[in-house]
Write an enzyme that holds these catalytic residues in place. Structure first.
Site, mmCIF file in Angstrom:
data_model
loop_
_atom_site.group_PDB
_atom_site.id
_atom_site.type_symbol
_atom_site.label_atom_id
_atom_site.label_comp_id
_atom_site.label_asym_id
_atom_site.label_seq_id
_atom_site.Cartn_x
_atom_site.Cartn_y
_atom_site.Cartn_z
ATOM 1 C CE1 TYR A 160 -3.849 -2.425 5.343
ATOM 2 C CE2 TYR A 160 -3.207 -0.138 4.994
ATOM 3 C CZ TYR A 160 -3.653 -1.348 4.496
ATOM 4 O OH TYR A 160 -3.902 -1.470 3.149
ATOM 5 C CB SER A 213 -0.870 0.026 1.257
ATOM 6 O OG SER A 213 -1.501 1.278 1.389
HETATM 7 P P1 NAP Z 1 -11.960 -5.459 -0.272
HETATM 8 O O1 NAP Z 1 -12.581 -4.875 -1.488
HETATM 9 O O2 NAP Z 1 -12.570 -5.136 1.036
HETATM 10 O O3 NAP Z 1 -11.907 -7.042 -0.481
HETATM 11 C C1 NAP Z 1 -11.385 -7.851 0.471
HETATM 12 C C2 NAP Z 1 -11.453 -9.311 -0.007
HETATM 13 O O4 NAP Z 1 -10.686 -10.072 0.896
HETATM 14 C C3 NAP Z 1 -12.837 -9.913 -0.005
HETATM 15 O O5 NAP Z 1 -12.941 -10.809 -1.084
HETATM 16 C C4 NAP Z 1 -12.888 -10.661 1.344
HETATM 17 O O6 NAP Z 1 -13.851 -11.711 1.240
HETATM 18 C C5 NAP Z 1 -11.452 -11.120 1.450
HETATM 19 N N1 NAP Z 1 -10.872 -11.321 2.780
HETATM 20 C C6 NAP Z 1 -10.884 -10.465 3.818
HETATM 21 N N2 NAP Z 1 -10.176 -10.959 4.841
HETATM 22 C C7 NAP Z 1 -9.690 -12.160 4.441
HETATM 23 C C8 NAP Z 1 -8.890 -13.162 5.046
HETATM 24 N N3 NAP Z 1 -8.449 -13.045 6.317
HETATM 25 N N4 NAP Z 1 -8.575 -14.268 4.337
HETATM 26 C C9 NAP Z 1 -9.016 -14.416 3.073
HETATM 27 N N5 NAP Z 1 -9.785 -13.506 2.441
HETATM 28 C C10 NAP Z 1 -10.121 -12.388 3.125
HETATM 29 O O7 NAP Z 1 -10.409 -5.048 -0.140
HETATM 30 P P2 NAP Z 1 -9.422 -4.340 -1.184
HETATM 31 O O8 NAP Z 1 -9.547 -2.861 -1.020
HETATM 32 O O9 NAP Z 1 -9.579 -4.931 -2.521
HETATM 33 O O10 NAP Z 1 -7.997 -4.723 -0.553
HETATM 34 C C11 NAP Z 1 -7.188 -5.730 -1.108
HETATM 35 C C12 NAP Z 1 -5.742 -5.441 -0.786
HETATM 36 O O11 NAP Z 1 -5.377 -4.172 -1.305
HETATM 37 C C13 NAP Z 1 -5.383 -5.428 0.691
HETATM 38 O O12 NAP Z 1 -4.118 -6.032 0.857
HETATM 39 C C14 NAP Z 1 -5.278 -3.948 1.011
HETATM 40 O O13 NAP Z 1 -4.407 -3.703 2.093
HETATM 41 C C15 NAP Z 1 -4.701 -3.436 -0.292
HETATM 42 N N6 NAP Z 1 -4.896 -2.010 -0.504
HETATM 43 C C16 NAP Z 1 -6.147 -1.504 -0.668
HETATM 44 C C17 NAP Z 1 -6.283 -0.122 -0.872
HETATM 45 C C18 NAP Z 1 -7.639 0.511 -1.087
HETATM 46 O O14 NAP Z 1 -7.707 1.754 -1.057
HETATM 47 N N7 NAP Z 1 -8.695 -0.239 -1.301
HETATM 48 C C19 NAP Z 1 -5.157 0.703 -0.898
HETATM 49 C C20 NAP Z 1 -3.905 0.148 -0.709
HETATM 50 C C21 NAP Z 1 -3.783 -1.225 -0.520
HETATM 51 P P3 NAP Z 1 -14.495 -12.456 2.553
HETATM 52 O O15 NAP Z 1 -15.192 -11.403 3.338
HETATM 53 O O16 NAP Z 1 -15.403 -13.503 1.963
HETATM 54 O O17 NAP Z 1 -13.320 -13.051 3.261
#
Ligand code: NAP
Length: 253
Positions: free
Chosen positions: A158, A145
């Site tokens: 985080y 991130s």
């Molecule tokens: P998201 O849209 O909330 O999706 C999260 C996904 O992860 C869902 O499919 C959820 O499904 C699954 N999940 C959650 N906890 C889990 C666990 N312990 N084991 C397995 N699956 C799990 O999240 P996102 O924004 O795409 O984030 C994905 C990655 O991008 C993360 O590493 C985050 O730190 C990084 N990131 C995001 C942003 C942002 O702004 N969105 C920015 C920088 C980095 P279930 O509920 O069915 O488990």
């Protein structure tokens, strides 16, 4: 004509935490480019819906329940992938938790443990299980991130776990060379569920947009395109690197 190329024909990709958001977007992009994709998350219902959505687009997909901090789930993920497809070419380690908005010095030990376990340790343990099956020319991608560079106050621990992924990328790239490349992507803010507490507030959203040079938040497709590039042979001389996909936000340690 297909919108994308077919860089992953005959390849097998595992993307963790991939039933929505960035993980789903990456799995979909790799699948549209010809990969067989193995998607997973904690909830069976989410897995079923995501598999159905991918298959409706003509993508070969296998869906499994895998809570990344559960050892049996991780082993099952690798075993079922090998049983079904016989190989692993791409692993995208995408799962993360952000359970606290406390300053680090006020964060409970149990929360510190959870952050380390899901955001860092689970990626290592998954790769320990997967390593014997990684093909020559394979590729691993960690999702870090922009918060890893300068952890913001409301997500500081985080952010520190995301900083750790920068080091992990370098270390594992050395361990898995020369057969497997290991890189990292650092997304800026993308309006997924994960970031909804920030991006659903109009004022905060505007402030975040203004932090970028490109005056917009990131999109899942931006992250998927970066992952597809790093996983493809077009990046065959790139390993141990971190690709920042954050619209020009400052990114230095
Ligand atoms: P998201 O849209 O909330 O999706 C999260 C996904 O992860 C869902 O499919 C959820 O499904 C699954 N999940 C959650 N906890 C889990 C666990 N312990 N084991 C397995 N699956 C799990 O999240 P996102 O924004 O795409 O984030 C994905 C990655 O991008 C993360 O590493 C985050 O730190 C990084 N990131 C995001 C942003 C942002 O702004 N969105 C920015 C920088 C980095 P279930 O509920 O069915 O488990």
């Amino acid at each position: 004509m297909d919108k994308f190329g077919k860089r992953f024909q005959g390849k097998v990709a595992i993307v963790t935490a991939s039933t929505q958001g960035i993980g789903f977007g990456i799995a979909e992009r790799l699948g549209l480019e010809g990969a067989s994709v193995v998607i997973s998350s904690r909830k069976q219902k989410n897995v079923d819906e995501a598999v159905e959505s991918l298959r409706s687009k003509g993508i070969e997909a296998l869906g499994l329940v895998c809570h990344v901090s559960n050892a049996l789930h991780r082993k099952n993920l690798i075993e079922k992938t090998i049983q079904r497809y016989g190989r692993i070419d791409v692993i995208v380690s995408n799962a993360a938790a952000n359970p606290s908005v406390e300053p680090i010095l006020n964060t409970k030990e149990s929360v510190l443990d959870k952050l380390w376990e899901i955001n860092v340790k689970a990626s290592i343990l998954l790769l320990q299980d997967a390593a014997p099956h990684l093909q020559k020319g394979s590729s691993v991608i960690f999702i870090s991130s922009i918060a890893g560079f300068n952890p913001p106050p409301a997500m500081s621990m985080y952010g520190v776990t995301k900083t750790a992924l920068f080091g992990l990328t370098k270390a594992i790239a050395a361990e898995l060379a020369p057969n497997t490349r290991v890189n990292c992507i650092s997304p800026g803010f993308v309006p997924t569920n994960f970031a909804s507490f920030i991006t659903s507030n109009n004022e905060m959203r505007k402030a975040l947009e203004e932090k970028t040079l490109l005056n917009r938040l990131g999109e899942v497709g931006d992250m998927a395109a970066a992952a597809a590039f790093l996983a493809s042979d077009e990046a065959s001389y790139i390993t141990g690197e971190n690709l920042v996909v954050a619209g020009g936000q400052p990114s230095r340690l």
